[in-house]
Design an enzyme around this catalytic site. Structure first.
Site, mmCIF file in Angstrom:
data_model
loop_
_atom_site.group_PDB
_atom_site.id
_atom_site.type_symbol
_atom_site.label_atom_id
_atom_site.label_comp_id
_atom_site.label_asym_id
_atom_site.label_seq_id
_atom_site.Cartn_x
_atom_site.Cartn_y
_atom_site.Cartn_z
ATOM 1 N N LYS A 208 0.865 -1.185 0.000
ATOM 2 C CA LYS A 208 0.000 0.000 0.000
ATOM 3 C C LYS A 208 0.899 1.231 0.000
ATOM 4 O O LYS A 208 1.728 1.384 0.898
ATOM 5 C CB LYS A 208 -0.924 0.012 1.221
ATOM 6 C CG LYS A 208 -1.972 -1.116 1.204
ATOM 7 C CD LYS A 208 -3.078 -0.907 2.234
ATOM 8 C CE LYS A 208 -4.123 -2.021 2.138
ATOM 9 N NZ LYS A 208 -5.224 -1.866 3.104
ATOM 10 N N GLU A 229 -6.833 5.523 3.106
ATOM 11 C CA GLU A 229 -6.024 4.592 3.893
ATOM 12 C C GLU A 229 -4.633 5.187 4.107
ATOM 13 O O GLU A 229 -4.146 5.972 3.299
ATOM 14 C CB GLU A 229 -5.868 3.280 3.131
ATOM 15 C CG GLU A 229 -7.184 2.700 2.692
ATOM 16 C CD GLU A 229 -7.473 1.360 3.322
ATOM 17 O OE1 GLU A 229 -6.539 0.750 3.869
ATOM 18 O OE2 GLU A 229 -8.637 0.945 3.267
ATOM 19 N N ALA A 293 2.437 -9.336 4.625
ATOM 20 C CA ALA A 293 2.614 -10.707 4.140
ATOM 21 C C ALA A 293 1.280 -11.288 3.682
ATOM 22 O O ALA A 293 0.248 -11.078 4.326
ATOM 23 C CB ALA A 293 3.213 -11.576 5.236
ATOM 24 N N LEU A 295 -1.492 -14.075 3.086
ATOM 25 C CA LEU A 295 -1.908 -15.208 3.917
ATOM 26 C C LEU A 295 -1.913 -16.512 3.111
ATOM 27 O O LEU A 295 -1.930 -16.472 1.878
ATOM 28 C CB LEU A 295 -3.315 -14.941 4.458
ATOM 29 C CG LEU A 295 -3.393 -13.874 5.543
ATOM 30 C CD1 LEU A 295 -4.844 -13.511 5.828
ATOM 31 C CD2 LEU A 295 -2.709 -14.357 6.821
ATOM 32 N N ASP A 363 -13.430 1.317 10.390
ATOM 33 C CA ASP A 363 -13.744 0.671 9.112
ATOM 34 C C ASP A 363 -13.691 -0.853 9.185
ATOM 35 O O ASP A 363 -13.352 -1.505 8.215
ATOM 36 C CB ASP A 363 -12.722 1.190 8.077
ATOM 37 C CG ASP A 363 -13.116 0.852 6.654
ATOM 38 O OD1 ASP A 363 -14.306 0.848 6.357
ATOM 39 O OD2 ASP A 363 -12.207 0.588 5.842
ATOM 40 N N GLU A 368 -13.152 -11.746 9.177
ATOM 41 C CA GLU A 368 -12.553 -12.809 8.354
ATOM 42 C C GLU A 368 -11.884 -13.820 9.262
ATOM 43 O O GLU A 368 -11.142 -13.460 10.175
ATOM 44 C CB GLU A 368 -11.507 -12.233 7.381
ATOM 45 C CG GLU A 368 -12.134 -11.503 6.224
ATOM 46 C CD GLU A 368 -11.211 -11.306 5.021
ATOM 47 O OE1 GLU A 368 -10.547 -12.269 4.577
ATOM 48 O OE2 GLU A 368 -11.167 -10.163 4.523
ATOM 49 N N ASP A 383 -6.373 -5.044 6.841
ATOM 50 C CA ASP A 383 -7.072 -3.802 6.552
ATOM 51 C C ASP A 383 -7.178 -2.872 7.766
ATOM 52 O O ASP A 383 -8.269 -2.605 8.273
ATOM 53 C CB ASP A 383 -8.478 -4.111 5.995
ATOM 54 C CG ASP A 383 -9.051 -2.891 5.295
ATOM 55 O OD1 ASP A 383 -8.298 -1.931 5.064
ATOM 56 O OD2 ASP A 383 -10.257 -2.893 5.006
HETATM 57 N N1 LIG Z 1 -2.246 -10.042 3.330
HETATM 58 C C1 LIG Z 1 -3.279 -10.524 2.661
HETATM 59 N N2 LIG Z 1 -3.352 -11.833 2.384
HETATM 60 C C2 LIG Z 1 -4.410 -12.334 1.714
HETATM 61 N N3 LIG Z 1 -5.450 -11.589 1.285
HETATM 62 C C3 LIG Z 1 -5.422 -10.272 1.534
HETATM 63 C C4 LIG Z 1 -4.340 -9.668 2.238
HETATM 64 N N4 LIG Z 1 -4.587 -8.350 2.344
HETATM 65 C C5 LIG Z 1 -5.773 -8.147 1.746
HETATM 66 N N5 LIG Z 1 -6.279 -9.293 1.255
HETATM 67 C C6 LIG Z 1 -7.570 -9.472 0.574
HETATM 68 O O1 LIG Z 1 -7.931 -8.312 -0.105
HETATM 69 C C7 LIG Z 1 -9.123 -7.763 0.469
HETATM 70 C C8 LIG Z 1 -9.040 -6.246 0.451
HETATM 71 O O2 LIG Z 1 -7.922 -5.829 1.200
HETATM 72 P P1 LIG Z 1 -8.016 -4.581 2.175
HETATM 73 O O3 LIG Z 1 -9.223 -4.805 3.024
HETATM 74 O O4 LIG Z 1 -6.728 -4.365 2.836
HETATM 75 O O5 LIG Z 1 -8.250 -3.444 1.097
HETATM 76 P P2 LIG Z 1 -9.294 -2.270 1.042
HETATM 77 O O6 LIG Z 1 -9.051 -1.571 -0.239
HETATM 78 O O7 LIG Z 1 -9.216 -1.480 2.275
HETATM 79 O O8 LIG Z 1 -10.650 -3.093 0.977
HETATM 80 P P3 LIG Z 1 -12.065 -2.717 1.536
HETATM 81 O O9 LIG Z 1 -12.592 -1.679 0.655
HETATM 82 O O10 LIG Z 1 -12.803 -4.028 1.426
HETATM 83 O O11 LIG Z 1 -11.914 -2.257 2.948
HETATM 84 C C9 LIG Z 1 -9.198 -8.353 1.863
HETATM 85 O O12 LIG Z 1 -10.497 -8.439 2.369
HETATM 86 C C10 LIG Z 1 -8.594 -9.721 1.650
HETATM 87 O O13 LIG Z 1 -9.565 -10.620 1.206
HETATM 88 MN MN LIG Z 2 -10.461 -1.017 3.876
#
Ligand SMILES: Nc1ncnc2c1ncn2[C@@H]1O[C@H](COP(=O)(O)OP(=O)(O)OP(=O)(O)O)[C@@H](O)[C@H]1O
Ligand SMILES: [Mn+2]
Length: 480
Positions: A208, A229, A293, A295, A363, A368, A383
């Site tokens: 990010k 973010e 990292a 998952l 947020d 999960e 997140d």
């Molecule tokens: N480290 C990770 N390992 C595996 N999957 C991940 C990882 N980070 C994020 N994801 C997947 O990507 C999705 C979105 O990531 P994240 O929530 O960080 O982004 P976001 O843009 O803030 O999304 P949202 O709008 O849903 O809040 C997560 O719900 C998860 O399913």
């Molecule tokens: Mn988010």
């Protein structure tokens, strides 16, 4: 039951927590001198540290005074501001009851045990006895066998994503911070720009990019769902989770990336903030960001993801159910026919919101967990990028699950109590942990007093619950 017969002691103990200015003064002056000793860091950091030490001394005294406003006779006796005035009958009773071994909240014991020892002893055997992901996927959890990434996946368990002393975790963090990127892919899931980074040992991480400097505050009239973010919130959240001994945030590191394409700006493909008005621009080829990292992949790492019962409405015009009904948790969620009634759900929800309250993250819309470990799986706290946006605002609505469910794990309460009693403060421990990150200081110093203040607010909320219900009702014994 280890609380048998010691209910009064625990109530009094909680209330007595809020009366001890001595602890505060001592910790504050220690922290003050520690901060002064660090003045050689750099001239820029130097001046902000001095500011910080001022605000800590000033801020914490008022926190202590504010925290003392617990509506109880015992508390009022002590809240003249002097410990001496606590030598009344209540205080003697509290002291006597604190010595009851079953309560296990003995102040001296908590003071003498370091937070690191406490979190490892509280969780240790329970964590190591909890289930791993299914072994049938052992060969393809990702990463080259025996790489740090592979070991992180292999060692993940239901009760915790990792063990605090697993050398593979520090190794993985180092790998993410230093290894060359092999490929980069835009992640299309979610609302903000994220890149999936692949390294040559087949490990993966989510990058990010930095959008704001550390001091940037979310505007007061900005709706939480419009908030951007922050990469540094992702880094700080990992460290905070580790200090608190939850081990639910996948390892994260900061990294300054060389954008060899030159000083260009780019924007991503995603639902909201991905157009040319929301581009990222490196500062002379270098762009700071966070790497989390990846998952374990399905099928072993398959996750269940459902809407949190404490999700916000994400609308200016609608309120969520929990905002309109204080009985939402106890009368709805916690009913025998409730969907969420597997034993760890409510304590996990409360832990998560305690954690989010500390960071200020509003947020947390989904829960999960690992599907194959379902009812044993701790929540996975990815997140965290919307934390650390307002240093002066303690967003009480984030604590709603604690205030409405009035349940808290015993181990969590032990940890919070330990952080209150000291001698090391939460802010000091977090700062110490953040020092290992390549983009230290990670957080603006103004968040440090905010964390210590929020800890007290959480303990006060627990005290209020204990007054309304009983210790045995509020505290959820856990096997730790
Ligand atoms: N480290 C990770 N390992 C595996 N999957 C991940 C990882 N980070 C994020 N994801 C997947 O990507 C999705 C979105 O990531 P994240 O929530 O960080 O982004 P976001 O843009 O803030 O999304 P949202 O709008 O849903 O809040 C997560 O719900 C998860 O399913
Ligand atoms: Mn988010």
């Amino acid at each position: 039951m280890f609380f048998n017969g010691v209910e009064l002691s625990s109530v009094s103990w909680l209330l007595s927590l809020f009366c001890d200015e001595e602890t505060f003064q001592e910790t504050i002056s220690r922290q003050d001198s520690m901060i002064k000793q660090r003045r050689d860091v750099s001239s820029a950091i130097q001046s902000s540290l001095v500011e910080r030490s001022k605000s800590l001394v000033h801020g914490s005294m008022s926190f202590a005074q504010r925290a003392c406003r617990v509506d109880d006779e015992a508390a009022r006796t002590c809240c003249g501001g002097r410990v001496a005035s606590c030598d009344g009958p209540h205080h003697m009773l509290i002291r006597k009851l604190q010595a009851v071994p079953e309560a296990d909240f003995r102040r001296e014991r908590l003071r003498r045990t370091s937070m690191a020892d406490l979190v490892s002893s509280l969780g240790g055997s329970g964590r190591r006895a909890s289930k791993r992901l299914p072994a049938w996927n052992a060969k393809n959890t990702g990463g080259r066998p025996n790489s740090n990434y592979y070991r992180f996946h292999q060692n993940a368990r239901a009760a915790a994503l990792y063990e605090p002393d697993d050398p593979a975790i520090d190794g993985l963090i180092r790998d993410m911070a230093t290894k060359p990127f092999q490929t980069l892919e835009m992640m299309t899931r979610g609302t903000e720009l994220k890149l999936l980074v692949k390294f040559d040992d087949r490990s993966q991480a989510v990058f990010k990019p930095m959008r704001w400097g550390r001091d940037h505050e979310t505007l007061p009239n900005h709706y939480y769902f419009n908030d951007y973010e922050r990469h540094n919130a992702e880094i700080a959240a990992f460290h905070l989770d580790r200090v608190l001994g939850f081990y639910r945030v996948p390892p994260v590191t900061g990294r300054i990336v060389n954008m060899t394409i030159g000083n260009m700006c780019f924007f991503g493909e995603c639902t909201y903030y991905c157009d040319s008005r929301h581009s990222f621009c490196g500062e002379v080829d270098m762009l700071e960001g966070s790497l989390m990292a990846w998952l374990p992949e399905p099928p072993a790492g398959e996750r269940d993801r459902w809407r949190s019962p404490y999700r916000r409405s994400y609308s200016k015009f609608r309120k969520a159910d929990w905002e309109e009904d204080d009985g939402y948790c106890r009368q709805k969620l916690m009913q025998p026919d409730g969907t969420y009634l597997y034993p760890r759900f409510i304590p996990d929800l409360v832990d998560t919101h305690i954690f989010d309250f500390m960071t200020g993250n509003m947020d947390r819309h989904h829960v999960e967990v690992f599907q194959h470990l379902r009812n044993d799986s701790a929540p996975l706290l990815m997140d965290n990028g919307r934390g650390f946006g307002k240093s002066a605002v303690d967003e009480m609505s984030i604590l709603a699950p604690l205030q409405q469910c009035c349940k808290i794990r015993l181990s969590t309460l032990h940890k919070l109590a330990k952080l209150y009693i000291g001698p090391e403060r939460l802010s000091e421990l977090l700062d110490k942990s953040l020092r290992s990150d390549p983009v230290y200081p990670v957080l603006a110093t103004k968040y440090m007093p905010a964390l210590d203040r929020r800890l007290l607010i959480i303990l006060r909320a627990v005290a209020t619950c204990v007054k309304e219900y009983s210790v045995n009702d509020v505290i959820v014994p856990d096997k730790f």
